[in-house]
Design a protein around this motif. Structure first.
Motif, PDB file in Angstrom:
ATOM      1  N   GLY A 172       0.812  -1.212   0.000  1.00 25.80           N
ATOM      2  CA  GLY A 172       0.000   0.000   0.000  1.00 25.80           C
ATOM      3  C   GLY A 172       0.843   1.257   0.000  1.00 25.80           C
ATOM      4  N   GLY A 173       0.176   2.406   0.026  1.00 28.24           N
ATOM      5  CA  GLY A 173       0.866   3.686   0.159  1.00 28.24           C
ATOM      6  C   GLY A 173       1.726   4.068  -1.028  1.00 28.24           C
ATOM      7  N   GLY A 174       1.595   3.361  -2.158  1.00 32.75           N
ATOM      8  CA  GLY A 174       2.412   3.681  -3.328  1.00 32.75           C
ATOM      9  C   GLY A 174       3.814   3.087  -3.267  1.00 32.75           C
ATOM     10  N   ARG A 175       4.070   2.246  -2.267  1.00 34.96           N
ATOM     11  CA  ARG A 175       5.395   1.615  -2.138  1.00 34.96           C
ATOM     12  C   ARG A 175       5.501   0.457  -3.124  1.00 34.96           C
ATOM     13  NH1 ARG A 175       3.815   3.228   2.996  1.00 34.96           N
ATOM     14  NH2 ARG A 175       2.507   1.379   3.210  1.00 34.96           N
ATOM     15  N   GLY A 176       6.465   0.533  -3.999  1.00 35.16           N
ATOM     16  CA  GLY A 176       6.639  -0.532  -4.996  1.00 35.16           C
ATOM     17  C   GLY A 176       7.266  -1.761  -4.357  1.00 35.16           C
ATOM     18  N   ILE A 177       7.067  -2.918  -5.026  1.00 33.87           N
ATOM     19  CA  ILE A 177       7.721  -4.155  -4.574  1.00 33.87           C
ATOM     20  C   ILE A 177       9.132  -4.158  -5.129  1.00 33.87           C
ATOM     21  CG2 ILE A 177       7.707  -6.684  -4.798  1.00 33.87           C
ATOM     22  CD1 ILE A 177       5.484  -5.536  -2.974  1.00 33.87           C
ATOM     23  N   VAL A 178      10.138  -4.283  -4.262  1.00 32.94           N
ATOM     24  CA  VAL A 178      11.513  -4.304  -4.756  1.00 32.94           C
ATOM     25  C   VAL A 178      12.081  -5.716  -4.819  1.00 32.94           C
ATOM     26  CG1 VAL A 178      12.009  -1.949  -3.998  1.00 32.94           C
ATOM     27  CG2 VAL A 178      12.541  -3.861  -2.465  1.00 32.94           C
ATOM     28  N   ARG A 179      11.461  -6.657  -4.091  1.00 38.26           N
ATOM     29  CA  ARG A 179      12.006  -8.019  -4.114  1.00 38.26           C
ATOM     30  C   ARG A 179      10.950  -9.002  -3.627  1.00 38.26           C
ATOM     31  NH1 ARG A 179      16.142  -8.063  -0.095  1.00 38.26           N
ATOM     32  NH2 ARG A 179      14.957  -9.673   0.986  1.00 38.26           N
ATOM     33  N   VAL A 180      10.966 -10.181  -4.221  1.00 43.20           N
ATOM     34  CA  VAL A 180      10.120 -11.269  -3.726  1.00 43.20           C
ATOM     35  C   VAL A 180      11.041 -12.450  -3.445  1.00 43.20           C
ATOM     36  CG1 VAL A 180       8.303 -12.927  -4.338  1.00 43.20           C
ATOM     37  CG2 VAL A 180       8.044 -10.500  -4.949  1.00 43.20           C
ATOM     38  N   ASP A 181      10.963 -12.976  -2.242  1.00 47.51           N
ATOM     39  CA  ASP A 181      11.820 -14.087  -1.808  1.00 47.51           C
ATOM     40  C   ASP A 181      10.992 -15.361  -1.676  1.00 47.51           C
ATOM     41  OD1 ASP A 181      13.917 -12.249  -1.448  1.00 47.51           O
ATOM     42  OD2 ASP A 181      13.341 -11.873   0.638  1.00 47.51           O
ATOM     43  N   VAL A 182      11.565 -16.469  -2.124  1.00 49.66           N
ATOM     44  CA  VAL A 182      10.859 -17.744  -2.058  1.00 49.66           C
ATOM     45  C   VAL A 182      11.758 -18.786  -1.407  1.00 49.66           C
ATOM     46  CG1 VAL A 182       9.494 -19.388  -3.387  1.00 49.66           C
ATOM     47  CG2 VAL A 182       9.914 -17.140  -4.323  1.00 49.66           C
ATOM     48  N   SER A 183      11.191 -19.607  -0.551  1.00 53.58           N
ATOM     49  CA  SER A 183      11.970 -20.682   0.084  1.00 53.58           C
ATOM     50  C   SER A 183      11.195 -21.986  -0.011  1.00 53.58           C
ATOM     51  CB  SER A 183      12.223 -20.339   1.557  1.00 53.58           C
ATOM     52  OG  SER A 183      12.868 -21.437   2.192  1.00 53.58           O
ATOM     53  N   ILE A 184      11.959 -23.108  -0.247  1.00 49.86           N
ATOM     54  CA  ILE A 184      11.304 -24.423  -0.218  1.00 49.86           C
ATOM     55  C   ILE A 184      11.944 -25.302   0.866  1.00 49.86           C
ATOM     56  CG2 ILE A 184      10.369 -24.505  -2.555  1.00 49.86           C
ATOM     57  CD1 ILE A 184      12.904 -26.027  -3.406  1.00 49.86           C
ATOM     58  N   ASP A 185      12.700 -24.650   1.790  1.00 56.20           N
ATOM     59  CA  ASP A 185      13.253 -25.427   2.905  1.00 56.20           C
ATOM     60  C   ASP A 185      12.999 -24.719   4.237  1.00 56.20           C
ATOM     61  OD1 ASP A 185      14.965 -23.302   2.713  1.00 56.20           O
ATOM     62  OD2 ASP A 185      16.722 -24.477   2.117  1.00 56.20           O
ATOM     63  N   LEU A 186      11.781 -24.213   4.383  1.00 57.71           N
ATOM     64  CA  LEU A 186      11.337 -23.567   5.628  1.00 57.71           C
ATOM     65  C   LEU A 186      12.239 -22.407   6.027  1.00 57.71           C
ATOM     66  CD1 LEU A 186      10.376 -26.785   7.676  1.00 57.71           C
ATOM     67  CD2 LEU A 186       8.964 -25.482   6.076  1.00 57.71           C
ATOM     68  N   GLY A 187      12.732 -21.678   5.036  1.00 59.30           N
ATOM     69  CA  GLY A 187      13.466 -20.445   5.318  1.00 59.30           C
ATOM     70  C   GLY A 187      14.960 -20.627   5.552  1.00 59.30           C
ATOM     71  N   LYS A 188      15.486 -21.856   5.378  1.00 62.98           N
ATOM     72  CA  LYS A 188      16.944 -22.016   5.535  1.00 62.98           C
ATOM     73  C   LYS A 188      17.672 -21.328   4.383  1.00 62.98           C
ATOM     74  CE  LYS A 188      16.804 -26.717   6.975  1.00 62.98           C
ATOM     75  NZ  LYS A 188      15.372 -26.711   7.194  1.00 62.98           N
ATOM     76  N   THR A 189      17.163 -21.498   3.171  1.00 61.00           N
ATOM     77  CA  THR A 189      17.737 -20.781   2.030  1.00 61.00           C
ATOM     78  C   THR A 189      16.605 -20.107   1.258  1.00 61.00           C
ATOM     79  OG1 THR A 189      17.565 -22.740   0.627  1.00 61.00           O
ATOM     80  CG2 THR A 189      19.683 -22.380   1.724  1.00 61.00           C
ATOM     81  N   TRP A 190      16.955 -19.007   0.620  1.00 56.35           N
ATOM     82  CA  TRP A 190      15.951 -18.214  -0.100  1.00 56.35           C
ATOM     83  C   TRP A 190      16.407 -17.947  -1.534  1.00 56.35           C
ATOM     84  CZ3 TRP A 190      11.299 -16.759   2.011  1.00 56.35           C
ATOM     85  CH2 TRP A 190      11.154 -16.903   3.411  1.00 56.35           C
TER      86      TRP A 190
END
Ligand code: MTE
Ligand code: MO
Length: 472
Positions: free
Chosen positions: A380-398
């Motif tokens: 919201g607020g006009g803030r752009g998305i700068v990054r999207v992070d994805v993990s398939i090991d419960l957050g150990k690596t992204w």
């Protein structure tokens, strides 16, 4: 239930306010709900049913058709209604939902009356612009039917000083003010509530991830209209608001009404418009024909549909929807403790992200040993998305996902779709996928819904977590 005293519908009718005590009937039961009134999630709307059957109101406010409502009521049961009188209170009711527009069958219906439905998330990610016919719909009441040729429709605009008030029909609004187009995502405060309900039930519509869409809106700038109504930039005061009334109203005739800060309305960079077009066509009835407010970056509840009145005021709207809804509370605050006046109304929304494909529980096949993921992210607020992070090991690596749509750091009202191809070593196993986005203020999402839980189930913006089965 057997053995309880029997009351007639006349007995029930005598208990219709707080001094007599408030009784209602539902089917064959009689209930004394006096102690429940002050904790009713819908506020004093409950008094509409006082002294009679609540059934018509329950179908008007379909939220009651949730499991649990009846069980809650049974606590207040004091007796049975005289046999044969169950329908007395409703004999003359006509169906206020008789004149609803047709809807696309692909929409996932949450409630029919009022109509509430979301877009399947696999379709959301297919296009940057969400087609109007499959855009989610969120109504509180029956849909108003405006006939422009009757000449009955007008927009009243009241500035701080009545002398400058305006009364415009749609043609006047279109010709007197330069049209302005904005591409902006519209999202309900309750989007993703179903994920929060898994922690503990909340009260509200059971939205999945599809109470959001991205569209091109065209209309007059609210700033221009307010300037014509005598508002000056020097009038700006952080506490002043612009109130909007819709043509839809509750059974007491209180219109759907909401307000936004005057600073947002007057900000030339705020892009607030009075929109008469959505995706290049006149608004449809479901999306507010003939006119709605578009408040980019701000929660859906403020985008008033079927707009008929604007008023600048030194305080925010006193309406139920402004004061006693669309607010979030501490996870330990529940309906018996809540004081709505302690929390501000939701305006700008926090950052969120969703995996649209695959969907939770899906069996997926790898493509060249990789798992393909697609989704959207928005803040919201006009803030752009700068990054999207994805993990398939419960957050150990992204892994960093690829953003598919152009992003600005500010005045970014549209959403951004993303995709990622992740290497998966083992097949035949359940894999948990996590996604989170980062916006241009470096705000990111909290990990768990449990820490965000609030009794109303709003702002469910934790990491989106899904499980898929990776097939051989
Ligand atoms: N405006 C009016 N007049 N009546 C409503 O019930 N619902 C609000 C908002 N504007 C509402 C309204 C809410 S809560 C949301 S999320 C958005 O409209 C939904 O807009 P849509 O149905 O066009 O998707
Ligand atoms: Mo909403």
């Amino acid at each position: 239930v057997e053995g309880l005293p029997v009351y007639s519908s006349d007995d029930v009718a005598k208990h219709c306010n707080e001094s007599t005590g408030v009784w209602i009937s539902y089917k064959s039961g009689v209930y004394d709900i006096t102690p429940f009134i002050k904790i009713h999630p819908g506020g004093n709307k409950i008094l509409l049913g006082a002294g009679g059957s609540v059934e018509p109101f329950w179908s008007l406010y379909a939220i009651h058709q949730q499991p649990g409502t009846l069980a809650l009521m049974e606590k207040y049961r004091i007796g049975n209604l005289t046999k044969g009188e169950e329908h007395l209170a409703m004999a003359n009711m006509h169906d206020p939902y008789a004149n609803e527009p047709r809807r696309h069958p692909v929409l996932v219906v949450k409630t029919k009356k009022p109509f509430n439905a979301e877009t399947p998330s696999s379709l959301l990610v297919e296009s940057f612009i969400t087609p109007t016919d499959i855009f989610y719909v969120r109504h509180h009441f029956p849909v108003p039917d405006v006939d422009l040729s009757s000449g009955n429709y007008s927009l009243e605009v009241i500035g701080l000083d009545e002398k400058h008030s305006l009364n415009l029909n749609l043609d006047q609004l279109k010709t007197a003010y330069a049209p302005h187009s904005v591409t902006a995502a519209l999202q309900c405060s309750g989007n993703r509530r179903s994920e929060m309900n898994r922690v503990k039930p909340t009260k509200g519509l059971e939205w999945g991830q599809g109470a959001i869409g991205n569209a091109v809106w065209k209309g007059a700038r609210l700033r221009d209209v307010l300037l014509a109504a005598g508002i000056k930039d020097s009038d700006e005061n952080e506490n002043w608001h612009v109130q909007f009334d819709g043509l839809d109203a509750d059974p007491t005739n209180a219109p759907y009404a909401i307000s936004i800060p005057l600073t947002k309305a007057m900000d030339p960079r705020g892009d607030v418009i009075l929109a008469y077009e959505m995706n290049g066509e006149p608004l449809t009835r479901d999306h507010g024909f003939p006119l709605r407010v578009v408040v980019p970056g701000t929660t859906g509840a403020r985008w008033v549909k079927w707009l008929t009145r604007i008023e600048v005021s030194k305080n925010e709207s006193e309406s139920h929807w402004q004061q006693c809804d669309y607010k979030s509370f501490n996870p330990s605050t529940d309906w018996d403790k809540v004081d709505f006046s302690t929390a501000p109304a939701i305006q700008e929304m926090p950052v969120t992200s969703v995996v649209c494909e695959p969907h939770d529980g899906e069996k997926v096949k790898l493509k060249k040993d990789k798992l393909n993921l697609r989704g959207f992210a928005w803040s919201g607020g006009g803030r752009g998305i700068v990054r999207v992070d994805v993990s398939i090991d419960l957050g150990k690596t992204w892994h960093v996902a690829e953003l598919l749509d152009p992003v600005k750091l500010s005045k970014q009202w549209a959403w951004t779709r993303w995709q990622a191809n992740l290497p998966v070593q083992t097949t035949g196993q359940e894999t948990e996928i996590w996604v989170r986005a980062v916006d241009s203020s470096y705000n990111t999402q909290p990990e768990g819904m449990e820490h965000l839980w609030n009794m109303r189930g709003v702002l469910a913006v934790a990491y989106h977590k899904i499980k898929v089965l990776v097939e051989e």
